[in-house]
Write an enzyme that holds these catalytic residues in place. Structure first.
Site, short mmCIF file in Angstrom:
data_model
loop_
_atom_site.label_atom_id
_atom_site.label_comp_id
_atom_site.label_asym_id
_atom_site.label_seq_id
_atom_site.Cartn_x
_atom_site.Cartn_y
_atom_site.Cartn_z
N ASN A 157 4.88 2.79 3.61
CA ASN A 157 6.20 3.00 3.99
C ASN A 157 7.21 2.71 3.09
N LEU A 216 20.06 2.36 14.47
CA LEU A 216 21.29 2.84 14.21
C LEU A 216 22.20 3.03 12.73
N ARG A 263 24.33 -5.71 19.69
CA ARG A 263 23.11 -6.35 18.82
C ARG A 263 23.83 -7.28 17.79
N PHE A 269 16.84 -10.60 13.49
CA PHE A 269 17.56 -9.97 14.41
C PHE A 269 17.62 -8.50 13.75
N ASP A 307 15.68 -0.12 25.90
CA ASP A 307 16.72 -0.79 25.55
C ASP A 307 17.28 -1.96 26.09
N PHE A 335 5.56 -9.77 4.55
CA PHE A 335 6.45 -8.72 4.93
C PHE A 335 5.58 -7.49 5.59
N TYR A 359 4.84 -3.24 19.36
CA TYR A 359 4.95 -4.01 18.07
C TYR A 359 5.29 -5.37 18.36
N LYS A 406 3.77 -9.07 16.63
CA LYS A 406 4.57 -10.33 16.22
C LYS A 406 4.31 -11.44 16.99
N ASN A 460 0.84 -1.23 -0.10
CA ASN A 460 0.03 -0.16 -0.16
C ASN A 460 1.11 1.37 -0.01
N SER A 497 10.08 -11.18 14.63
CA SER A 497 11.27 -10.39 14.82
C SER A 497 11.72 -11.00 16.09
N ARG A 506 18.46 4.67 26.10
CA ARG A 506 17.17 4.85 25.47
C ARG A 506 16.30 4.13 26.18
P1 NAD Z 1 9.25 -1.53 5.68
O1 NAD Z 1 8.35 -0.84 6.33
O2 NAD Z 1 10.33 -1.15 4.63
O3 NAD Z 1 8.27 -2.80 4.65
C1 NAD Z 1 7.08 -2.99 4.89
C2 NAD Z 1 6.20 -2.80 3.79
O4 NAD Z 1 4.71 -3.01 3.95
C3 NAD Z 1 6.16 -1.29 3.36
O5 NAD Z 1 6.54 -1.17 2.21
C4 NAD Z 1 4.86 -0.99 3.54
O6 NAD Z 1 4.29 0.21 2.51
C5 NAD Z 1 3.90 -1.96 3.46
N1 NAD Z 1 2.91 -2.38 4.21
C6 NAD Z 1 2.67 -1.93 5.61
N2 NAD Z 1 1.33 -1.85 5.89
C7 NAD Z 1 0.65 -2.50 4.92
C8 NAD Z 1 -0.94 -2.89 4.58
N3 NAD Z 1 -1.65 -2.87 5.49
N4 NAD Z 1 -1.14 -3.43 3.51
C9 NAD Z 1 0.06 -3.28 2.49
N5 NAD Z 1 1.20 -3.01 2.58
C10 NAD Z 1 1.66 -2.62 4.00
O7 NAD Z 1 9.89 -2.68 6.63
P2 NAD Z 1 10.93 -3.87 6.54
O8 NAD Z 1 12.25 -3.56 7.03
O9 NAD Z 1 11.16 -4.29 5.04
O10 NAD Z 1 10.26 -4.91 7.32
C11 NAD Z 1 9.59 -5.92 6.51
C12 NAD Z 1 8.93 -6.85 7.76
O11 NAD Z 1 9.91 -7.27 8.43
C13 NAD Z 1 7.89 -6.09 8.64
O12 NAD Z 1 6.77 -6.94 8.91
C14 NAD Z 1 8.67 -5.94 9.92
O13 NAD Z 1 7.96 -5.82 11.00
C15 NAD Z 1 9.58 -7.09 9.85
N6 NAD Z 1 10.96 -6.82 10.48
C16 NAD Z 1 11.61 -5.76 10.25
C17 NAD Z 1 12.98 -5.71 10.99
C18 NAD Z 1 14.11 -4.43 10.53
O14 NAD Z 1 14.56 -4.10 11.20
N7 NAD Z 1 13.77 -3.79 9.30
C19 NAD Z 1 13.28 -6.49 11.95
C20 NAD Z 1 12.23 -7.59 12.32
C21 NAD Z 1 11.19 -7.62 11.77
C1 UD1 Z 2 15.03 -2.03 17.16
C2 UD1 Z 2 13.59 -2.27 17.92
C3 UD1 Z 2 13.36 -3.81 17.63
C4 UD1 Z 2 13.44 -4.02 16.14
C5 UD1 Z 2 14.96 -3.64 15.64
C6 UD1 Z 2 15.13 -3.91 14.24
C7 UD1 Z 2 13.52 -1.05 20.00
C8 UD1 Z 2 13.33 -0.93 21.52
N1 UD1 Z 2 13.72 -2.05 19.26
O1 UD1 Z 2 15.80 -2.64 17.79
O2 UD1 Z 2 11.96 -4.01 18.04
O3 UD1 Z 2 13.23 -5.41 15.78
O4 UD1 Z 2 14.75 -2.18 15.75
O5 UD1 Z 2 14.45 -2.82 13.46
O6 UD1 Z 2 13.32 0.05 19.19
N2 UD1 Z 2 21.36 3.39 19.04
C9 UD1 Z 2 22.27 4.35 19.34
N3 UD1 Z 2 21.87 5.69 18.61
C10 UD1 Z 2 20.82 5.56 17.83
C11 UD1 Z 2 20.18 4.60 17.54
C12 UD1 Z 2 20.48 3.29 18.01
O7 UD1 Z 2 22.85 4.11 20.18
O8 UD1 Z 2 20.68 6.76 17.30
C13 UD1 Z 2 22.10 1.93 19.57
C14 UD1 Z 2 20.74 1.35 20.53
O9 UD1 Z 2 20.68 1.79 21.82
C15 UD1 Z 2 20.94 0.03 20.42
C16 UD1 Z 2 21.72 -0.10 19.01
O10 UD1 Z 2 22.01 1.17 18.58
O11 UD1 Z 2 22.03 -0.45 21.32
C17 UD1 Z 2 20.84 -0.70 17.91
O12 UD1 Z 2 19.55 0.12 17.69
P1 UD1 Z 2 18.30 0.10 16.89
O13 UD1 Z 2 18.88 -0.09 15.42
O14 UD1 Z 2 17.34 1.02 17.18
O15 UD1 Z 2 17.85 -1.75 16.82
P2 UD1 Z 2 17.40 -2.14 18.30
O16 UD1 Z 2 16.99 -1.12 19.06
O17 UD1 Z 2 17.96 -3.37 18.66
#
Ligand code: NAD
Ligand code: UD1
Length: 336
Positions: free
Chosen positions: A34, A198, A229, A176, A294, A79, A147, A151, A31, A123, A291
């Site tokens: 994002n 980060l 991490r 991760f 965390d 996703f 969030y 999941k 959609n 996640s 933060r």
């Molecule tokens: P992203 O936001 O880049 O991708 C998600 C996509 O889903 C986006 O393009 C968004 O437009 C679309 N979307 C959201 N709601 C929708 C809906 N109702 N209908 C249709 N499309 C929709 O995120 P990502 O980083 O690519 O993550 C993908 C998946 O992995 C997500 O479910 C996220 O929760 C999970 N995940 C991501 C991370 C991460 O750090 N990136 C970590 C753990 C899990």
């Molecule tokens: C976050 C989410 C987690 C998600 C993951 C991947 C939280 C509490 N958790 O994890 O649910 O699955 O992202 O998308 O938000 N950091 C800094 N400065 C910054 C940003 C981050 O020091 O500006 C540090 C954080 O304190 C942490 C590490 O970098 O120690 C990673 O942070 P981040 O990338 O936000 O991921 P998570 O917190 O592990």
């Protein structure tokens, strides 16, 4: 044809690139809440052919039924969802609606279309604060934010579904910390606004969009005091989806729950140093307060994915930093 819901997002685009290169036909469904259509055009440039992409919402029964009517889908990688931890606290209903209710609408459409293979983006945050690292898949599940609870609820729904419909094949992938980008620099992570995570914060400092990194906490019980991490290259993650999809297509009629991580922990300062090395850019930083919410340190046990899927992450922290920088350097404003 493999359906990638949320396929225009960060992990979806990278997975699509890997699946198409491996010979799969894919259809993206998104959609664009994002993500941007330009990302799909960049994917087409990478794979050298058109990639079908349907705009719609997983919460719409009409959109989902239309999609399954138009395409012969053999499996779904789900996703689509919202992923910002902070926003999930202020807009819980929006998160439960998008993530949980959206998944129910998708699963009902799959039922009607008799598609019984799904790979789901879970996640590592389903673990919350773990008792110890590396975290095995059998660890307690106690997510610490809204969030993460969405999941875990979806995982529970899929486990219950399998209880009632044992001919389904279901992979629950607990990611991760995905970072990095496709090595060509055409696609990468493009968060809206100031990055929460980060690596995109670091790359935006490097490219001059942000002045300095704030390191959240310098007094954790870790080797250098900053948080630790399990960062995983998004191309490794994409290959993990390929392996999971191949597993589901073999019709094992099981639920498989696996961590997708490297099994290694790196600190914030390790990542900053590796990024400076890989990019040649200085990253000014300041250590500030922790933060809220965390966890000090965690990383995954990656052995089950190796045993069950024959998949293991191959790329190093240096690869992650080099590719993240290559993407940001070539696209200082992301897909804008
Ligand atoms: P992203 O936001 O880049 O991708 C998600 C996509 O889903 C986006 O393009 C968004 O437009 C679309 N979307 C959201 N709601 C929708 C809906 N109702 N209908 C249709 N499309 C929709 O995120 P990502 O980083 O690519 O993550 C993908 C998946 O992995 C997500 O479910 C996220 O929760 C999970 N995940 C991501 C991370 C991460 O750090 N990136 C970590 C753990 C899990
Ligand atoms: C976050 C989410 C987690 C998600 C993951 C991947 C939280 C509490 N958790 O994890 O649910 O699955 O992202 O998308 O938000 N950091 C800094 N400065 C910054 C940003 C981050 O020091 O500006 C540090 C954080 O304190 C942490 C590490 O970098 O120690 C990673 O942070 P981040 O990338 O936000 O991921 P998570 O917190 O592990």
């Amino acid at each position: 044809m493999i359906l990638l819901t949320g396929g225009a997002g960060y992990i979806g685009l990278h997975t699509a690139a890997v699946l198409i290169a491996a010979g799969h036909d894919v259809v993206l469904f998104d959609n664009f809440s994002n993500s941007k259509p330009l990302g799909v055009q960049r994917l087409e440039a990478i794979v050298g052919r058109p990639v079908p992409c349907v705009q719609g919402d997983v919460r719409s029964r009409q959109d989902m039924d239309g999609l399954f009517d138009q395409h012969t889908i053999s499996a779904v990688i789900h996703f689509a969802g919202l992923k910002a931890v902070g926003e999930s606290a202020t807009q819980p209903l929006h998160y439960y609606d998008n993530n949980v209710a959206g998944t129910l609408v998708l699963l009902e459409a799959m039922m009607r279309a008799e598609v019984r293979r799904i790979v789901f983006s879970s996640s590592a945050c389903v673990y919350g604060e773990p008792d110890s690292s590396p975290i095995p898949e059998t660890a307690a599940l106690r997510p610490a934010n809204t969030y993460g609870r969405t999941k875990l609820m979806i995982e529970d729904i899929l486990r219950d579904l399998h209880g009632a419909a044992p001919d389904w094949s279901i992979a629950l992938l607990r990611y991760f910390n995905p970072v990095g980008a496709h090595p060509g620099g055409l696609i990468g992570e493009d968060p809206n606004g100031i990055p929460n995570n980060l690596m995109p914060f670091v790359t935006q400092v490097a490219v001059g969009r942000l002045a300095e990194l704030q390191v959240f906490g310098g007094d954790y019980p870790t080797p250098d005091g900053s948080g630790v991490r399990d960062y995983i290259h998004v191309m490794d993650l994409a290959e993990g989806h390929q392996a999971s999809l191949d597993w589901a297509l073999r019709d094992p009629q099981q639920v498989l729950t696996v961590n997708l991580g490297t099994g290694c922990g790196y600190s914030v300062l390790d990542l900053v140093r590796a990024f400076e090395q890989a990019s040649g850019q200085a990253i000014p930083y300041r250590i500030v307060a922790r933060r809220a919410g965390d966890v000090p340190a965690y990383w995954g046990d990656a052995s089950l994915a190796r045993q069950r899927l024959g998949w293991t992450a191959r790329r190093t922290l240096e690869d992650m930093c080099r590719d993240a920088w290559n993407w940001q350097r070539k696209n200082p404003q992301g897909f804008a």
